[in-house]
Motif scaffolding. Structure first.
Motif, PDB file in Angstrom:
ATOM      1  N   GLU A 190       0.819  -1.211   0.000  1.00  0.00           N
ATOM      2  CA  GLU A 190       0.000   0.000   0.000  1.00  0.00           C
ATOM      3  C   GLU A 190       0.851   1.259   0.000  1.00  0.00           C
ATOM      4  O   GLU A 190       0.604   2.193  -0.776  1.00  0.00           O
ATOM      5  N   VAL A 191       1.840   1.311   0.886  1.00  0.00           N
ATOM      6  CA  VAL A 191       2.661   2.529   0.939  1.00  0.00           C
ATOM      7  C   VAL A 191       3.546   2.638  -0.296  1.00  0.00           C
ATOM      8  O   VAL A 191       3.848   3.756  -0.749  1.00  0.00           O
ATOM      9  N   GLU A 192       3.950   1.503  -0.868  1.00  0.00           N
ATOM     10  CA  GLU A 192       4.726   1.562  -2.110  1.00  0.00           C
ATOM     11  C   GLU A 192       3.869   2.124  -3.245  1.00  0.00           C
ATOM     12  O   GLU A 192       4.349   2.904  -4.075  1.00  0.00           O
ATOM     13  N   ILE A 193       2.594   1.752  -3.265  1.00  0.00           N
ATOM     14  CA  ILE A 193       1.690   2.309  -4.274  1.00  0.00           C
ATOM     15  C   ILE A 193       1.546   3.809  -4.069  1.00  0.00           C
ATOM     16  O   ILE A 193       1.587   4.597  -5.026  1.00  0.00           O
ATOM     17  N   GLU A 194       1.379   4.223  -2.822  1.00  0.00           N
ATOM     18  CA  GLU A 194       1.178   5.639  -2.531  1.00  0.00           C
ATOM     19  C   GLU A 194       2.382   6.479  -2.926  1.00  0.00           C
ATOM     20  O   GLU A 194       2.228   7.632  -3.330  1.00  0.00           O
ATOM     21  N   ARG A 195       3.583   5.923  -2.815  1.00  0.00           N
ATOM     22  CA  ARG A 195       4.765   6.728  -3.173  1.00  0.00           C
ATOM     23  C   ARG A 195       5.222   6.455  -4.599  1.00  0.00           C
ATOM     24  O   ARG A 195       6.265   6.946  -5.027  1.00  0.00           O
ATOM     25  N   GLY A 196       4.443   5.674  -5.352  1.00  0.00           N
ATOM     26  CA  GLY A 196       4.723   5.477  -6.765  1.00  0.00           C
ATOM     27  C   GLY A 196       5.707   4.379  -7.088  1.00  0.00           C
ATOM     28  O   GLY A 196       6.108   4.244  -8.242  1.00  0.00           O
ATOM     29  N   ALA A 197       6.109   3.585  -6.092  1.00  0.00           N
ATOM     30  CA  ALA A 197       7.040   2.475  -6.333  1.00  0.00           C
ATOM     31  C   ALA A 197       6.231   1.236  -6.732  1.00  0.00           C
ATOM     32  O   ALA A 197       6.104   0.274  -5.960  1.00  0.00           O
ATOM     33  N   LEU A 198       5.699   1.251  -7.925  1.00  0.00           N
ATOM     34  CA  LEU A 198       4.732   0.231  -8.337  1.00  0.00           C
ATOM     35  C   LEU A 198       5.367  -1.144  -8.521  1.00  0.00           C
ATOM     36  O   LEU A 198       4.735  -2.169  -8.222  1.00  0.00           O
ATOM     37  N   GLU A 199       6.585  -1.207  -9.015  1.00  0.00           N
ATOM     38  CA  GLU A 199       7.214  -2.514  -9.208  1.00  0.00           C
ATOM     39  C   GLU A 199       7.512  -3.174  -7.858  1.00  0.00           C
ATOM     40  O   GLU A 199       7.378  -4.393  -7.715  1.00  0.00           O
ATOM     41  N   GLU A 200       7.911  -2.370  -6.878  1.00  0.00           N
ATOM     42  CA  GLU A 200       8.115  -2.918  -5.542  1.00  0.00           C
ATOM     43  C   GLU A 200       6.795  -3.425  -4.972  1.00  0.00           C
ATOM     44  O   GLU A 200       6.729  -4.488  -4.345  1.00  0.00           O
ATOM     45  N   ALA A 201       5.729  -2.658  -5.170  1.00  0.00           N
ATOM     46  CA  ALA A 201       4.416  -3.083  -4.689  1.00  0.00           C
ATOM     47  C   ALA A 201       3.998  -4.387  -5.348  1.00  0.00           C
ATOM     48  O   ALA A 201       3.474  -5.300  -4.692  1.00  0.00           O
ATOM     49  N   ARG A 202       4.230  -4.487  -6.669  1.00  0.00           N
ATOM     50  CA  ARG A 202       3.875  -5.710  -7.390  1.00  0.00           C
ATOM     51  C   ARG A 202       4.635  -6.921  -6.828  1.00  0.00           C
ATOM     52  O   ARG A 202       4.074  -8.004  -6.674  1.00  0.00           O
ATOM     53  N   ARG A 203       5.904  -6.705  -6.525  1.00  0.00           N
ATOM     54  CA  ARG A 203       6.713  -7.816  -6.008  1.00  0.00           C
ATOM     55  C   ARG A 203       6.184  -8.300  -4.647  1.00  0.00           C
ATOM     56  O   ARG A 203       6.035  -9.510  -4.437  1.00  0.00           O
ATOM     57  N   TRP A 204       5.885  -7.360  -3.753  1.00  0.00           N
ATOM     58  CA  TRP A 204       5.390  -7.759  -2.431  1.00  0.00           C
ATOM     59  C   TRP A 204       4.013  -8.410  -2.533  1.00  0.00           C
ATOM     60  O   TRP A 204       3.730  -9.385  -1.814  1.00  0.00           O
ATOM     61  N   LEU A 205       3.181  -7.905  -3.420  1.00  0.00           N
ATOM     62  CA  LEU A 205       1.857  -8.503  -3.583  1.00  0.00           C
ATOM     63  C   LEU A 205       1.959  -9.910  -4.176  1.00  0.00           C
ATOM     64  O   LEU A 205       1.177 -10.792  -3.820  1.00  0.00           O
ATOM     65  N   GLY A 206       2.911 -10.116  -5.066  1.00  0.00           N
ATOM     66  CA  GLY A 206       3.091 -11.453  -5.620  1.00  0.00           C
ATOM     67  C   GLY A 206       3.453 -12.462  -4.551  1.00  0.00           C
ATOM     68  O   GLY A 206       2.912 -13.581  -4.524  1.00  0.00           O
ATOM     69  N   GLU A 207       4.349 -12.063  -3.628  1.00  0.00           N
ATOM     70  CA  GLU A 207       4.724 -12.973  -2.539  1.00  0.00           C
ATOM     71  C   GLU A 207       3.550 -13.201  -1.585  1.00  0.00           C
ATOM     72  O   GLU A 207       3.335 -14.323  -1.118  1.00  0.00           O
ATOM     73  N   ALA A 208       2.808 -12.133  -1.292  1.00  0.00           N
ATOM     74  CA  ALA A 208       1.692 -12.262  -0.358  1.00  0.00           C
ATOM     75  C   ALA A 208       0.583 -13.121  -0.948  1.00  0.00           C
ATOM     76  O   ALA A 208      -0.009 -13.963  -0.258  1.00  0.00           O
ATOM     77  N   LEU A 209       0.281 -12.940  -2.240  1.00  0.00           N
ATOM     78  CA  LEU A 209      -0.780 -13.719  -2.870  1.00  0.00           C
ATOM     79  C   LEU A 209      -0.388 -15.185  -3.032  1.00  0.00           C
ATOM     80  O   LEU A 209      -1.261 -16.065  -3.049  1.00  0.00           O
ATOM     81  N   ALA A 210       0.904 -15.447  -3.123  1.00  0.00           N
ATOM     82  CA  ALA A 210       1.337 -16.842  -3.168  1.00  0.00           C
ATOM     83  C   ALA A 210       1.003 -17.553  -1.862  1.00  0.00           C
ATOM     84  O   ALA A 210       0.716 -18.754  -1.860  1.00  0.00           O
ATOM     85  N   ALA A 211       1.019 -16.792  -0.761  1.00  0.00           N
ATOM     86  CA  ALA A 211       0.691 -17.371   0.544  1.00  0.00           C
ATOM     87  C   ALA A 211      -0.808 -17.344   0.804  1.00  0.00           C
ATOM     88  O   ALA A 211      -1.358 -18.253   1.430  1.00  0.00           O
ATOM     89  N   GLN A 212      -1.500 -16.308   0.325  1.00  0.00           N
ATOM     90  CA  GLN A 212      -2.941 -16.154   0.554  1.00  0.00           C
ATOM     91  C   GLN A 212      -3.609 -15.738  -0.761  1.00  0.00           C
ATOM     92  O   GLN A 212      -3.979 -14.581  -0.938  1.00  0.00           O
ATOM     93  N   PRO A 213      -3.794 -16.669  -1.682  1.00  0.00           N
ATOM     94  CA  PRO A 213      -4.281 -16.304  -3.022  1.00  0.00           C
ATOM     95  C   PRO A 213      -5.705 -15.755  -3.047  1.00  0.00           C
ATOM     96  O   PRO A 213      -6.062 -15.048  -3.986  1.00  0.00           O
ATOM     97  N   GLY A 214      -6.504 -16.056  -2.049  1.00  0.00           N
ATOM     98  CA  GLY A 214      -7.886 -15.585  -2.075  1.00  0.00           C
ATOM     99  C   GLY A 214      -8.128 -14.311  -1.302  1.00  0.00           C
ATOM    100  O   GLY A 214      -9.277 -13.845  -1.223  1.00  0.00           O
ATOM    101  N   ASP A 215      -7.102 -13.710  -0.730  1.00  0.00           N
ATOM    102  CA  ASP A 215      -7.281 -12.530   0.115  1.00  0.00           C
ATOM    103  C   ASP A 215      -7.816 -11.363  -0.720  1.00  0.00           C
ATOM    104  O   ASP A 215      -7.155 -10.916  -1.657  1.00  0.00           O
ATOM    105  N   PRO A 216      -9.014 -10.837  -0.397  1.00  0.00           N
ATOM    106  CA  PRO A 216      -9.599  -9.777  -1.237  1.00  0.00           C
ATOM    107  C   PRO A 216      -8.810  -8.483  -1.207  1.00  0.00           C
ATOM    108  O   PRO A 216      -8.730  -7.781  -2.211  1.00  0.00           O
TER     109      PRO A 216
END
Length: 264
Positions: A190-216
């Motif tokens: 979330e904070v990476e998105i807010e500061r415009g670091a979109l690739e970093e945000a994508r990377r963290w979300l990829g790891e998180a979704l691998a652990a919790q793929p259904g998290d809304p």
């Protein structure tokens, strides 16, 4: 303003509540109540920004937090009917203005001035000192210990609340290096998105979704990354898939639908 005017003002404020208690009850489920609560919180944040009590960074951080809680709100299993109020409630509504005026007469200080700019700057300086002290102690602590990890999470929370997203990201990255947690990774995204670091945000979300793929919440944030990156079709597909899997009364459904309508 006279005390009578204060009492009348209090009564006026409580009048809608009194009318609502006298109105015939209607079904109101938890999902609707959640949406109403979060809508009220967002309206209050907008009011504070308009009045100058919140700057843009603080308003944005608080708005993200309200949206995060909305996305984390569990879907209810069933609706609960609103009950007709007991006479004791009506009596309490009548007594509240009188009690408020009495308390104000006893303990109130109407002549107290608002905080000056120097006082606000002093408060910011104190916060800076406290966080700096905490950072110094954490630098000597074992990052892999639970105390060290929780300390960096605390620093990240403080920095995010002050609108310092880059510093919050650094602190939470240290905490995640000790032990990965999908929820904290979502906060970091979330904070990476807010500061415009979109690739970093994508990377963290990829790891998180691998652990919790259904998290809304994580799926919603993935759509945010795509939308901010100028890929509206990807965002649209992500959010439509999220809505397709969501319960009809999910309290965050309206938020996602609004984001979909805003896409170009």
């Amino acid at each position: 303003m006279t005390w009578l005017a204060l009492a009348l003002l209090a009564a006026l404020v409580l009048l809608p509540v009194l009318l609502a208690t006298l109105r015939p009850p209607r079904p109101r489920g938890r999902a609707e109540a959640d949406r109403a609560l979060y809508a009220a919180q967002i309206a209050e944040l907008d009011t504070q920004r308009a009045e100058g009590r919140l700057d843009e960074a603080a308003h944005r951080a608080a708005l993200v937090e309200v949206q995060r809680r909305l996305l984390n709100a569990p879907a209810p299993e069933e609706s609960e009917a609103t009950l007709r109020p007991a006479p004791a409630l009506l009596l309490a509504l009548a007594l509240i203005p009188a009690a408020a005026v009495g308390t104000y007469l006893w303990r109130g200080t109407p002549g107290m001035p608002s905080a000056t700019l120097a006082q606000r700057n002093e408060a910011v300086s104190r916060d800076d000192t406290l966080i700096a002290t905490l950072r110094e102690r954490l630098a000597r602590a074992d990052i892999n210990s639970e105390m060290g990890r929780q300390g960096w999470i605390l620093v990240g929370n403080a920095e995010r609340n002050r609108g310092r997203f880059a510093e919050a990201a650094k602190a939470w990255t240290r905490a995640l290096s000790a032990r990965f947690d999908p929820g904290l990774a979502g906060d970091l995204a979330e904070v990476e998105i807010e500061r415009g670091a979109l690739e970093e945000a994508r990377r963290w979300l990829g790891e998180a979704l691998a652990a919790q793929p259904g998290d809304p919440r994580l799926r919603f944030l993935s759509g945010m990354v795509e939308a901010r990156a100028g890929r509206p079709e990807n965002a649209r597909a992500t959010w439509r898939a999220l809505l397709a899997d969501a319960p009809a009364d999910a309290p965050w459904r309206e938020l996602v639908e609004a984001r979909l309508r805003a896409l170009p």
